[in-house]
Motif scaffolding. Structure first.
Motif, PDB file in Angstrom:
ATOM      1  N   THR A   1      45.910  34.454  32.472  1.00  0.00           N
ATOM      2  CA  THR A   1      45.509  33.504  33.510  1.00  0.00           C
ATOM      3  C   THR A   1      46.332  32.225  33.432  1.00  0.00           C
ATOM      4  OG1 THR A   1      43.248  34.378  33.479  1.00  0.00           O
ATOM      5  CG2 THR A   1      43.578  32.216  34.480  1.00  0.00           C
ATOM      6  N   VAL A   2      46.541  31.723  32.225  1.00  0.00           N
ATOM      7  CA  VAL A   2      47.339  30.506  32.064  1.00  0.00           C
ATOM      8  C   VAL A   2      48.768  30.739  32.543  1.00  0.00           C
ATOM      9  CG1 VAL A   2      48.333  28.907  30.384  1.00  0.00           C
ATOM     10  CG2 VAL A   2      45.935  29.579  30.191  1.00  0.00           C
ATOM     11  N   GLU A   3      49.323  31.901  32.232  1.00  0.00           N
ATOM     12  CA  GLU A   3      50.681  32.214  32.679  1.00  0.00           C
ATOM     13  C   GLU A   3      50.752  32.278  34.202  1.00  0.00           C
ATOM     14  OE1 GLU A   3      54.741  33.013  32.378  1.00  0.00           O
ATOM     15  OE2 GLU A   3      53.286  32.248  30.913  1.00  0.00           O
ATOM     16  N   PHE A   4      49.735  32.872  34.814  1.00  0.00           N
ATOM     17  CA  PHE A   4      49.714  32.928  36.276  1.00  0.00           C
ATOM     18  C   PHE A   4      49.583  31.530  36.872  1.00  0.00           C
ATOM     19  CE2 PHE A   4      47.678  33.155  40.399  1.00  0.00           C
ATOM     20  CZ  PHE A   4      48.407  34.145  41.042  1.00  0.00           C
ATOM     21  N   VAL A   5      48.697  30.724  36.304  1.00  0.00           N
ATOM     22  CA  VAL A   5      48.526  29.353  36.799  1.00  0.00           C
ATOM     23  C   VAL A   5      49.835  28.585  36.683  1.00  0.00           C
ATOM     24  CG1 VAL A   5      47.395  27.142  36.366  1.00  0.00           C
ATOM     25  CG2 VAL A   5      46.051  29.238  36.334  1.00  0.00           C
ATOM     26  N   ARG A   6      50.536  28.744  35.570  1.00  0.00           N
ATOM     27  CA  ARG A   6      51.801  28.032  35.367  1.00  0.00           C
ATOM     28  C   ARG A   6      52.816  28.405  36.452  1.00  0.00           C
ATOM     29  NH1 ARG A   6      52.573  29.512  30.663  1.00  0.00           N
ATOM     30  NH2 ARG A   6      52.075  27.601  29.519  1.00  0.00           N
TER      31      ARG A   6
ATOM     32  N   LEU B   1      37.686  35.898  33.013  1.00  0.00           N
ATOM     33  CA  LEU B   1      37.307  34.766  32.171  1.00  0.00           C
ATOM     34  C   LEU B   1      35.828  34.487  32.338  1.00  0.00           C
ATOM     35  CD1 LEU B   1      40.136  32.118  32.808  1.00  0.00           C
ATOM     36  CD2 LEU B   1      39.884  33.590  30.802  1.00  0.00           C
ATOM     37  N   GLY B   2      35.234  33.912  31.309  1.00  0.00           N
ATOM     38  CA  GLY B   2      33.884  33.404  31.431  1.00  0.00           C
ATOM     39  C   GLY B   2      33.916  31.971  31.928  1.00  0.00           C
ATOM     40  N   PRO B   3      32.809  31.456  32.411  1.00  0.00           N
ATOM     41  CA  PRO B   3      32.796  30.085  32.942  1.00  0.00           C
ATOM     42  C   PRO B   3      33.148  29.030  31.900  1.00  0.00           C
ATOM     43  CG  PRO B   3      30.568  30.992  32.802  1.00  0.00           C
ATOM     44  CD  PRO B   3      31.504  32.119  32.566  1.00  0.00           C
ATOM     45  N   TYR B   4      32.726  29.238  30.650  1.00  0.00           N
ATOM     46  CA  TYR B   4      33.063  28.265  29.611  1.00  0.00           C
ATOM     47  C   TYR B   4      34.548  28.340  29.258  1.00  0.00           C
ATOM     48  CZ  TYR B   4      28.037  27.672  28.959  1.00  0.00           C
ATOM     49  OH  TYR B   4      26.704  27.409  29.160  1.00  0.00           O
ATOM     50  N   GLY B   5      35.066  29.553  29.189  1.00  0.00           N
ATOM     51  CA  GLY B   5      36.490  29.707  28.909  1.00  0.00           C
ATOM     52  C   GLY B   5      37.352  29.092  29.992  1.00  0.00           C
ATOM     53  N   ALA B   6      36.916  29.230  31.248  1.00  0.00           N
ATOM     54  CA  ALA B   6      37.663  28.635  32.359  1.00  0.00           C
ATOM     55  C   ALA B   6      37.677  27.113  32.252  1.00  0.00           C
ATOM     56  CB  ALA B   6      37.052  29.068  33.685  1.00  0.00           C
ATOM     57  N   GLN B   7      36.551  26.532  31.845  1.00  0.00           N
ATOM     58  CA  GLN B   7      36.500  25.082  31.686  1.00  0.00           C
ATOM     59  C   GLN B   7      37.395  24.612  30.544  1.00  0.00           C
ATOM     60  OE1 GLN B   7      35.030  22.741  33.642  1.00  0.00           O
ATOM     61  NE2 GLN B   7      34.642  24.462  35.000  1.00  0.00           N
TER      62      GLN B   7
ATOM     63  N   ILE C   1      42.209  28.912  41.223  1.00  0.00           N
ATOM     64  CA  ILE C   1      42.685  30.114  40.530  1.00  0.00           C
ATOM     65  C   ILE C   1      41.753  30.459  39.371  1.00  0.00           C
ATOM     66  CG2 ILE C   1      44.556  31.077  39.138  1.00  0.00           C
ATOM     67  CD1 ILE C   1      46.509  29.442  40.807  1.00  0.00           C
ATOM     68  N   LEU C   2      41.349  29.457  38.608  1.00  0.00           N
ATOM     69  CA  LEU C   2      40.431  29.699  37.497  1.00  0.00           C
ATOM     70  C   LEU C   2      39.073  30.170  38.002  1.00  0.00           C
ATOM     71  CD1 LEU C   2      41.281  26.696  35.165  1.00  0.00           C
ATOM     72  CD2 LEU C   2      41.896  29.092  34.855  1.00  0.00           C
ATOM     73  N   SER C   3      38.625  29.624  39.112  1.00  0.00           N
ATOM     74  CA  SER C   3      37.375  30.087  39.704  1.00  0.00           C
ATOM     75  C   SER C   3      37.480  31.552  40.107  1.00  0.00           C
ATOM     76  CB  SER C   3      37.031  29.226  40.923  1.00  0.00           C
ATOM     77  OG  SER C   3      35.903  29.736  41.605  1.00  0.00           O
ATOM     78  N   ALA C   4      38.637  31.925  40.666  1.00  0.00           N
ATOM     79  CA  ALA C   4      38.849  33.323  41.038  1.00  0.00           C
ATOM     80  C   ALA C   4      38.865  34.219  39.807  1.00  0.00           C
ATOM     81  CB  ALA C   4      40.164  33.455  41.807  1.00  0.00           C
ATOM     82  N   SER C   5      39.439  33.727  38.718  1.00  0.00           N
ATOM     83  CA  SER C   5      39.477  34.506  37.483  1.00  0.00           C
ATOM     84  C   SER C   5      38.073  34.767  36.949  1.00  0.00           C
ATOM     85  CB  SER C   5      40.318  33.770  36.433  1.00  0.00           C
ATOM     86  OG  SER C   5      40.461  34.545  35.268  1.00  0.00           O
ATOM     87  N   VAL C   6      37.186  33.785  37.090  1.00  0.00           N
ATOM     88  CA  VAL C   6      35.799  33.972  36.665  1.00  0.00           C
ATOM     89  C   VAL C   6      35.119  35.027  37.532  1.00  0.00           C
ATOM     90  CG1 VAL C   6      33.538  32.855  36.477  1.00  0.00           C
ATOM     91  CG2 VAL C   6      35.590  31.652  35.707  1.00  0.00           C
ATOM     92  N   ARG C   7      35.342  34.959  38.826  1.00  0.00           N
ATOM     93  CA  ARG C   7      34.715  35.920  39.730  1.00  0.00           C
ATOM     94  C   ARG C   7      35.277  37.329  39.535  1.00  0.00           C
ATOM     95  NH1 ARG C   7      34.536  33.932  45.781  1.00  0.00           N
ATOM     96  NH2 ARG C   7      33.319  35.857  45.914  1.00  0.00           N
TER      97      ARG C   7
ATOM     98  N   LEU D   1      40.847  24.684  31.890  1.00  0.00           N
ATOM     99  CA  LEU D   1      41.021  23.608  32.869  1.00  0.00           C
ATOM    100  C   LEU D   1      41.257  22.267  32.181  1.00  0.00           C
ATOM    101  CD1 LEU D   1      40.940  23.207  35.967  1.00  0.00           C
ATOM    102  CD2 LEU D   1      38.528  22.622  35.732  1.00  0.00           C
ATOM    103  N   LEU D   2      40.577  22.041  31.079  1.00  0.00           N
ATOM    104  CA  LEU D   2      40.719  20.771  30.368  1.00  0.00           C
ATOM    105  C   LEU D   2      41.981  20.719  29.517  1.00  0.00           C
ATOM    106  CD1 LEU D   2      39.689  18.022  29.380  1.00  0.00           C
ATOM    107  CD2 LEU D   2      38.317  19.248  27.666  1.00  0.00           C
ATOM    108  N   HIS D   3      42.234  21.770  28.747  1.00  0.00           N
ATOM    109  CA  HIS D   3      43.279  21.693  27.730  1.00  0.00           C
ATOM    110  C   HIS D   3      44.635  22.237  28.184  1.00  0.00           C
ATOM    111  CE1 HIS D   3      40.305  20.434  24.811  1.00  0.00           C
ATOM    112  NE2 HIS D   3      39.543  21.465  25.132  1.00  0.00           N
ATOM    113  N   ALA D   4      44.643  23.246  29.037  1.00  0.00           N
ATOM    114  CA  ALA D   4      45.912  23.866  29.430  1.00  0.00           C
ATOM    115  C   ALA D   4      46.386  23.426  30.805  1.00  0.00           C
ATOM    116  CB  ALA D   4      45.775  25.396  29.394  1.00  0.00           C
TER     117      ALA D   4
END
Length: 288
Positions: free
Chosen positions: A48-53, A218-224, A208-214, A227-230
């Motif tokens: 997910t991080v690679e896709f977001v990047r 990813l889980g909602p905590y992992g997505a957060q 994108i992270l919201s879509a990954s959760v759906r 979102l904060l660190h990466a």
């Protein structure tokens, strides 16, 4: 506009409950996962991080020039109206000029968006922003006591402008793409360009992270956590790298404008191909 007011507008625009249609779009993530590209990573979080990047880098380079020019055009229109007043021929001509500028930007973005799926999602979210301004951010008569005459005049001019542009979308005279509508909306609300650019990229990454959760990657905590660190350094890097990009359409002369260095471009062809194949999936959750 003072910093406190801008901060409050940022909070309003970052509200995930805003009816902008962003939750029906995955920006190509669903197709990316379904085509097996995520399986090459060691974990779903890494994929997910690679896709977001990659997505954020390409989107910043292709969309921010249009956000910037639309924002600049509306801000110049607003300044012109404040100086010259609302009456007379000059005002009508100025309204026609800004509508033409937004129309030209919208047409160029349509031409530079390489697949029909991304075009469809962009148009859907763009018109949702115009509706949001007229129904969610306009001041009803019952709340007129909370503003001064100058503020009401500005809001009235912006309401007319965005309503006219939305009417052109309804008549299918323009497409109403997201970056143009975002630039116009944030300028109408008085948000400065730098913050408008940054928030636009942040919302792209968050969707994108919201879509990954759906998608249950990813889980909602992992997505957060991501979102904060990466995501934060990724957004900051792309906002800084692309903040001075322009389309060249609003410049009085195109001479000297280095389109390759300063203009919009798509930098991730694979993402465009996968996004274009979204509708070919046997089953899908998102519209893009």
């Amino acid at each position: 506009m003072d910093d406190d007011t801008e901060t409050y507008i940022l909070l309003l625009l970052s509200d995930s409950n805003l009816p902008t249609g962003s939750f029906v779009a995955s920006s190509g993530l669903e197709s990316y996962v379904k085509h097996g590209f995520a399986s090459s990573s060691s974990s779903a979080a890494d994929a997910t991080v690679e896709f977001v990047r990659n997505s954020l880098s390409s989107y910043a380079r292709s969309a921010l020039p249009f956000v910037s020019d639309a924002h600049r055009a509306v801000m110049e229109y607003s300044s012109h109206q404040e100086m010259d007043g609302k009456e007379g021929v000059g005002t009508d001509k100025s309204l026609d000029d800004i509508l033409k500028a937004l129309t030209d930007l919208d047409g160029l973005y349509q031409a530079m968006t390489l697949n029909h799926v991304s075009r469809r999602a962009s148009m859907s979210q763009g018109v949702a922003l115009l509706t949001l301004y007229s129904k969610g951010f306009s001041r009803p008569p019952t709340l007129s006591a909370f503003s001064g005459a100058e503020s009401r005049d500005h809001e009235s001019r912006m309401q007319i402008l965005l309503d006219q542009f939305k009417l052109k979308v309804r008549r299918e005279e323009v497409f109403g793409h997201l970056p143009i509508c975002w630039g116009a909306l944030t300028a109408a609300l008085g948000l400065n360009l730098e913050r408008a650019q940054y928030l636009h990229l942040f919302l792209h990454a968050r969707s994108i992270l919201s879509a990954s959760v759906r998608l249950n990657d990813l889980g909602p905590y992992g997505a957060q956590q991501i979102l904060l660190h990466a995501v934060r350094p990724l957004v900051a890097t792309e906002a800084t790298r692309c903040r001075n990009l322009r389309t060249g359409l609003l410049d009085n002369s195109v001479e000297g404008f280095d389109e390759a260095a300063l203009g919009p471009a798509n930098t991730w062809p694979l993402g465009e191909i996968l996004a274009g194949r979204h509708d070919l999936q046997h089953s899908r959750i998102f519209n893009s």
